[in-house]
Design an enzyme around this catalytic site. Structure first.
Site, PDB file in Angstrom:
ATOM      1  N   SER A  97       0.826  -1.214   0.000  1.00  0.00           N
ATOM      2  CA  SER A  97       0.000   0.000   0.000  1.00  0.00           C
ATOM      3  C   SER A  97       0.857   1.259   0.000  1.00  0.00           C
ATOM      4  O   SER A  97       1.705   1.449   0.869  1.00  0.00           O
ATOM      5  CB  SER A  97      -0.903   0.016   1.232  1.00  0.00           C
ATOM      6  OG  SER A  97      -1.825  -1.036   1.208  1.00  0.00           O
ATOM      7  N   HIS A 137      -3.374   0.159  -4.546  1.00  0.00           N
ATOM      8  CA  HIS A 137      -2.879  -1.060  -5.203  1.00  0.00           C
ATOM      9  C   HIS A 137      -3.297  -1.011  -6.671  1.00  0.00           C
ATOM     10  O   HIS A 137      -4.420  -1.348  -7.026  1.00  0.00           O
ATOM     11  CB  HIS A 137      -3.435  -2.307  -4.515  1.00  0.00           C
ATOM     12  CG  HIS A 137      -2.841  -2.554  -3.168  1.00  0.00           C
ATOM     13  ND1 HIS A 137      -1.757  -3.365  -2.980  1.00  0.00           N
ATOM     14  CD2 HIS A 137      -3.163  -2.056  -1.950  1.00  0.00           C
ATOM     15  CE1 HIS A 137      -1.438  -3.384  -1.685  1.00  0.00           C
ATOM     16  NE2 HIS A 137      -2.285  -2.591  -1.052  1.00  0.00           N
ATOM     17  N   HIS A 181      -5.601  -9.001  -1.322  1.00  0.00           N
ATOM     18  CA  HIS A 181      -5.565  -9.465   0.061  1.00  0.00           C
ATOM     19  C   HIS A 181      -6.663 -10.490   0.347  1.00  0.00           C
ATOM     20  O   HIS A 181      -7.706 -10.497  -0.310  1.00  0.00           O
ATOM     21  CB  HIS A 181      -5.760  -8.280   1.021  1.00  0.00           C
ATOM     22  CG  HIS A 181      -4.810  -7.148   0.794  1.00  0.00           C
ATOM     23  ND1 HIS A 181      -4.959  -6.273  -0.262  1.00  0.00           N
ATOM     24  CD2 HIS A 181      -3.711  -6.755   1.483  1.00  0.00           C
ATOM     25  CE1 HIS A 181      -3.980  -5.371  -0.208  1.00  0.00           C
ATOM     26  NE2 HIS A 181      -3.221  -5.644   0.833  1.00  0.00           N
ATOM     27  N   TYR A 198      -8.717 -10.380   2.745  1.00  0.00           N
ATOM     28  CA  TYR A 198      -9.950  -9.732   3.183  1.00  0.00           C
ATOM     29  C   TYR A 198     -10.813  -9.233   2.030  1.00  0.00           C
ATOM     30  O   TYR A 198     -11.959  -8.828   2.250  1.00  0.00           O
ATOM     31  CB  TYR A 198      -9.655  -8.584   4.156  1.00  0.00           C
ATOM     32  CG  TYR A 198      -8.848  -7.432   3.595  1.00  0.00           C
ATOM     33  CD1 TYR A 198      -9.388  -6.527   2.680  1.00  0.00           C
ATOM     34  CD2 TYR A 198      -7.535  -7.220   4.002  1.00  0.00           C
ATOM     35  CE1 TYR A 198      -8.659  -5.474   2.188  1.00  0.00           C
ATOM     36  CE2 TYR A 198      -6.790  -6.171   3.513  1.00  0.00           C
ATOM     37  CZ  TYR A 198      -7.349  -5.307   2.609  1.00  0.00           C
ATOM     38  OH  TYR A 198      -6.610  -4.259   2.116  1.00  0.00           O
ATOM     39  N   GLU A 199     -10.298  -9.249   0.821  1.00  0.00           N
ATOM     40  CA  GLU A 199     -11.100  -8.815  -0.318  1.00  0.00           C
ATOM     41  C   GLU A 199     -12.082  -9.894  -0.780  1.00  0.00           C
ATOM     42  O   GLU A 199     -12.800  -9.707  -1.765  1.00  0.00           O
ATOM     43  CB  GLU A 199     -10.193  -8.384  -1.461  1.00  0.00           C
ATOM     44  CG  GLU A 199      -9.391  -7.123  -1.130  1.00  0.00           C
ATOM     45  CD  GLU A 199      -8.467  -6.704  -2.246  1.00  0.00           C
ATOM     46  OE1 GLU A 199      -8.985  -6.266  -3.297  1.00  0.00           O
ATOM     47  OE2 GLU A 199      -7.235  -6.826  -2.082  1.00  0.00           O
ATOM     48  N   ALA A 219       2.888  -2.259   3.984  1.00  0.00           N
ATOM     49  CA  ALA A 219       2.651  -1.240   4.990  1.00  0.00           C
ATOM     50  C   ALA A 219       2.188  -1.964   6.252  1.00  0.00           C
ATOM     51  O   ALA A 219       1.341  -2.855   6.180  1.00  0.00           O
ATOM     52  CB  ALA A 219       1.595  -0.254   4.512  1.00  0.00           C
ATOM     53  N   MET A 245      -1.695  -7.149   6.937  1.00  0.00           N
ATOM     54  CA  MET A 245      -2.759  -7.993   6.393  1.00  0.00           C
ATOM     55  C   MET A 245      -2.339  -8.678   5.089  1.00  0.00           C
ATOM     56  O   MET A 245      -3.186  -8.979   4.244  1.00  0.00           O
ATOM     57  CB  MET A 245      -4.018  -7.136   6.164  1.00  0.00           C
ATOM     58  CG  MET A 245      -4.485  -6.389   7.397  1.00  0.00           C
ATOM     59  SD  MET A 245      -5.797  -5.178   7.015  1.00  0.00           S
ATOM     60  CE  MET A 245      -5.879  -4.282   8.583  1.00  0.00           C
ATOM     61  N   SER A 246      -1.046  -8.912   4.924  1.00  0.00           N
ATOM     62  CA  SER A 246      -0.573  -9.475   3.658  1.00  0.00           C
ATOM     63  C   SER A 246       0.735 -10.235   3.864  1.00  0.00           C
ATOM     64  O   SER A 246       1.041 -10.675   4.974  1.00  0.00           O
ATOM     65  CB  SER A 246      -0.350  -8.338   2.636  1.00  0.00           C
ATOM     66  OG  SER A 246       0.719  -7.498   3.062  1.00  0.00           O
ATOM     67  N   ASN A 272       2.070   3.284  11.165  1.00  0.00           N
ATOM     68  CA  ASN A 272       1.351   3.677  12.381  1.00  0.00           C
ATOM     69  C   ASN A 272       1.830   2.831  13.543  1.00  0.00           C
ATOM     70  O   ASN A 272       2.465   1.793  13.340  1.00  0.00           O
ATOM     71  CB  ASN A 272      -0.161   3.485  12.199  1.00  0.00           C
ATOM     72  CG  ASN A 272      -0.533   2.054  11.870  1.00  0.00           C
ATOM     73  OD1 ASN A 272      -0.514   1.655  10.694  1.00  0.00           O
ATOM     74  ND2 ASN A 272      -0.875   1.276  12.885  1.00  0.00           N
ATOM     75  N   HIS A 322      -6.915   4.236   6.749  1.00  0.00           N
ATOM     76  CA  HIS A 322      -6.162   3.852   5.554  1.00  0.00           C
ATOM     77  C   HIS A 322      -5.450   5.065   4.956  1.00  0.00           C
ATOM     78  O   HIS A 322      -4.371   4.942   4.374  1.00  0.00           O
ATOM     79  CB  HIS A 322      -7.082   3.215   4.518  1.00  0.00           C
ATOM     80  CG  HIS A 322      -6.351   2.591   3.374  1.00  0.00           C
ATOM     81  ND1 HIS A 322      -5.401   1.596   3.539  1.00  0.00           N
ATOM     82  CD2 HIS A 322      -6.400   2.833   2.028  1.00  0.00           C
ATOM     83  CE1 HIS A 322      -4.910   1.243   2.354  1.00  0.00           C
ATOM     84  NE2 HIS A 322      -5.496   1.979   1.436  1.00  0.00           N
TER      85      HIS A 322
END
Length: 270
Positions: A28, A59, A81, A83-84, A111, A209-210, A233, A245
């Protein structure tokens, strides 16, 4: 395997005779490195069979072939990802096609949120190990022995020689490079303060998340792996700053300056 062959044919049709040595997956807000590729051939994922298209801002979904630091590279500008709405194996075709095209190495960037207050937004973290909390993994199901072994050891998944090269390269460039264990979670929501405390007790240093599914796929087919997180963060409960995001993309852009320098110098030694 048919999807991989179709992907290879589509890529070779656009870049006849091109053999990448290194694949680079950009996370990201980190797509800017692809703009530095020389003699670039850009192929939208939509034109490559089996390449998934992300629905997430930041992306782009483009494969860029060319040279960085004199090295033939295949730059994946964006990823998809879990979650998609896809399974853990959604990046199987891109990673396996990379190997089949002749690559030896996969460099993965992402990220991530830091679990260590001293490693704040805008900094980089070398990934030396991981914890997988994404449901399932991309190797579940029938195994193709022509691709890799049924039972895959994951010790040294992040190539020790590459980790050492990253450390020495960062030192030469005066880039502050933390290092540690990355924990992959399904997302898409950010973690709760309690989850962040738990992950830290487990030994994790950054959360995202990846990455882990791609690393598993790469190791399974024999690619060496290097991986770096751009810290965007602090984990929930470690800062008063509200997570979003937009913040991820903002601080990924800050970290991208050092990440680009690090990657380009690293490639000179490959």
């Amino acid at each position: 395997m048919s999807d991989v062959l179709s992907a290879i044919q589509a890529i070779q049709a656009r870049a006849p005779g091109f053999t990448p040595k290194v694949g680079i997956i950009l996370g990201s807000g980190l797509g800017g490195l692809a703009d530095q590729v020389q003699d670039a051939i850009a192929i939208p994922y939509s034109e490559i069979p089996g390449f998934p298209i992300s629905s997430v801002h930041g992306h782009a979904g483009t494969l860029v072939l060319g040279k960085l630091s004199g090295t033939n590279v295949a730059v994946f500008k964006g990823r998809v990802h879990f979650y998609e709405g896809h399974g853990a194996g959604i990046m199987s075709v891109p990673v396996r096609a990379l190997k089949a095209l002749g690559a030896e190495t996969l460099m993965v960037t992402n990220a991530a949120g830091s679990l260590r207050p001293e490693v704040g937004p805008g900094k980089l973290m070398l990934i030396t190990d991981h914890i997988n909390m994404i449901p399932g993994n991309p190797l579940i199901g029938a195994n193709d022995d022509a691709i890799g072994p049924r039972f895959l050891p994951m010790a040294g998944a992040y190539e020790p020689d590459y980790c050492e090269r990253m450390r020495s390269t960062a030192k030469k460039l005066s880039i502050e490079l933390a290092e540690g264990t990355y924990i992959a979670v399904p997302g898409p929501m950010f973690e709760t303060p309690a989850e962040i405390r738990m992950f830290a007790k487990w030994g994790a240093d950054a959360v995202g998340m990846s990455t882990v599914p791609e690393v598993i796929l790469a190791r399974h087919c024999g690619l060496k792996v290097a991986a770096v997180s751009a810290i965007t963060n602090l984990g929930e409960g470690l800062s008063d700053f509200p997570l979003s995001h937009d913040q991820t993309l903002q601080y990924a852009g800050v970290a991208a300056r050092d990440l680009g320098r690090l990657v380009l110098a690293f490639l000179e030694g490959i």
